[in-house]
Design a protein around this motif. Structure first.
Motif, short mmCIF file in Angstrom:
data_model
loop_
_atom_site.label_atom_id
_atom_site.label_comp_id
_atom_site.label_asym_id
_atom_site.label_seq_id
_atom_site.Cartn_x
_atom_site.Cartn_y
_atom_site.Cartn_z
N SER A 169 -9.13 -38.84 -1.97
CA SER A 169 -8.26 -39.87 -1.38
C SER A 169 -9.04 -40.88 -0.54
O SER A 169 -8.70 -42.05 -0.50
N ASP A 170 -10.13 -40.42 0.10
CA ASP A 170 -10.94 -41.32 0.92
C ASP A 170 -11.84 -42.23 0.09
O ASP A 170 -12.14 -43.36 0.49
N TYR A 171 -12.27 -41.74 -1.07
CA TYR A 171 -13.22 -42.50 -1.90
C TYR A 171 -12.73 -42.58 -3.35
O TYR A 171 -13.38 -42.10 -4.28
N PRO A 172 -11.58 -43.20 -3.58
CA PRO A 172 -10.99 -43.24 -4.93
C PRO A 172 -11.80 -44.07 -5.92
O PRO A 172 -11.69 -43.86 -7.13
N HIS A 173 -12.60 -45.02 -5.43
CA HIS A 173 -13.41 -45.83 -6.34
C HIS A 173 -14.63 -45.05 -6.84
O HIS A 173 -15.20 -45.39 -7.87
N HIS A 174 -15.00 -44.01 -6.11
CA HIS A 174 -16.22 -43.27 -6.46
C HIS A 174 -15.96 -42.02 -7.30
O HIS A 174 -16.65 -41.79 -8.29
N PHE A 175 -14.94 -41.24 -6.92
CA PHE A 175 -14.71 -39.95 -7.56
C PHE A 175 -13.55 -39.97 -8.55
O PHE A 175 -12.61 -40.74 -8.42
N VAL A 176 -13.63 -39.06 -9.52
CA VAL A 176 -12.51 -38.78 -10.41
C VAL A 176 -12.44 -37.26 -10.57
O VAL A 176 -13.47 -36.58 -10.64
N GLN A 177 -11.22 -36.73 -10.60
CA GLN A 177 -11.06 -35.28 -10.72
C GLN A 177 -11.14 -34.85 -12.17
O GLN A 177 -10.48 -35.41 -13.05
N VAL A 178 -11.98 -33.82 -12.44
CA VAL A 178 -12.14 -33.33 -13.81
C VAL A 178 -11.64 -31.89 -13.95
O VAL A 178 -11.53 -31.37 -15.06
N HIS A 179 -11.39 -31.25 -12.83
CA HIS A 179 -10.90 -29.87 -12.82
C HIS A 179 -10.23 -29.64 -11.47
O HIS A 179 -10.48 -30.40 -10.53
N ARG A 180 -9.42 -28.61 -11.36
CA ARG A 180 -8.72 -28.39 -10.09
C ARG A 180 -9.70 -28.15 -8.94
O ARG A 180 -9.39 -28.40 -7.78
N ASN A 181 -10.92 -27.69 -9.27
CA ASN A 181 -11.91 -27.42 -8.21
C ASN A 181 -13.14 -28.33 -8.30
O ASN A 181 -14.15 -28.06 -7.65
N THR A 182 -13.07 -29.41 -9.09
CA THR A 182 -14.25 -30.26 -9.28
C THR A 182 -13.89 -31.74 -9.38
O THR A 182 -12.96 -32.11 -10.10
N ILE A 183 -14.66 -32.55 -8.67
CA ILE A 183 -14.59 -34.01 -8.83
C ILE A 183 -16.01 -34.50 -9.11
O ILE A 183 -16.98 -33.87 -8.68
N VAL A 184 -16.12 -35.62 -9.84
CA VAL A 184 -17.44 -36.15 -10.19
C VAL A 184 -17.49 -37.65 -9.94
O VAL A 184 -16.46 -38.30 -9.78
N LYS A 185 -18.69 -38.17 -9.94
CA LYS A 185 -18.90 -39.60 -9.76
C LYS A 185 -18.49 -40.34 -11.03
O LYS A 185 -19.03 -40.10 -12.11
N LYS A 186 -17.54 -41.27 -10.91
CA LYS A 186 -17.04 -42.00 -12.07
C LYS A 186 -18.16 -42.73 -12.81
O LYS A 186 -18.25 -42.69 -14.04
#
Length: 224
Positions: A169-186
């Protein structure tokens, strides 16, 4: 953040590219000397940000900006010109920013902080008794367990106590969620893979692909 430079003067293009090269979040993908060339490069290179001059032979920057805005709603346009009196016309086509020549680093830094609030952000972590900082744009993967979030970045990894949900939520331009326990750099996503019902995402700078949930895979396929 991929960017394109449009200016009929080669020296001006090189100068703005040199200044922008100091910011790691920006990736130079091409340059154009006129409106027609710019339209073709935007179509083929898909930049997210275009720095363009106003006074150019043939199609000027205002006409070019209007065309680009009509055909690329999410494209950010930043005018770089020696004529501040053109600012109103630029903002009338919803320009994202306006820089007056000669441009310096502080102007660009202020602009990037305005356009991408998370671009220069840092997160704190601890190694022994030492407090260290990592730039958010350098974080490639963040994975959570029951207590901590494990972040992997260029040059190392660390544990932080910030939940994935807050990072997203703080960095929506940077991260995207790929799993319930993982986010990655778009911006690091290279491609998606699927084999026998197992979905993964390949990231630039990461050796092993990262597992993707079925729901996230379906969503990512519409973007990448």
């Amino acid at each position: 953040m991929k960017y394109l430079v449009v200016d009929d003067e080669p020296i001006a293009r090189r100068r703005i590219q040199r200044l922008l090269g100091e910011f790691k979040i920006l990736e130079f993908v091409g340059e154009a000397q006129d409106g027609q060339q710019a339209m073709e490069l935007v179509e083929s290179l898909k930049p997210e940000l275009v720095f363009l001059d106003i006074s150019m032979p043939g199609m000027d920057g205002i006409a070019l900006g209007k065309y680009l805005r009509e055909h690329n709603a999410n494209l950010k346009l930043v005018y770089v010109t020696a004529y501040p009196e053109h600012a109103l016309k630029a903002y009338q086509i919803f320009a994202s920013g306006y820089l007056v020549k000669p441009v310096d680093r502080s102007q660009i830094s202020e602009l990037l902080n305005h356009l991408f609030p998370d671009s220069l952000a840092k997160l704190q972590y601890q190694v022994g008794h030492d407090i260290r900082w990592v730039n958010v744009p350098d974080i490639l993967i963040a994975q959570t367990d029951e207590r901590y979030t494990h972040i992997y970045f260029e040059g190392g990894d660390a544990l932080i106590d910030i939940p994935l949900k807050k990072l997203l939520s703080d960095y929506p331009h940077h991260f995207v969620q790929v799993h319930r326990n993982t986010i990655v750099k778009k911006a690091s996503i290279v491609k998606l893979e699927s084999c026998e019902g197992v979905h993964k995402v390949v990231l630039s700078g990461v050796v092993e692909p990262v597992q993707v949930s079925r729901r996230a895979y379906a969503s990512l396929k519409t973007v990448f």
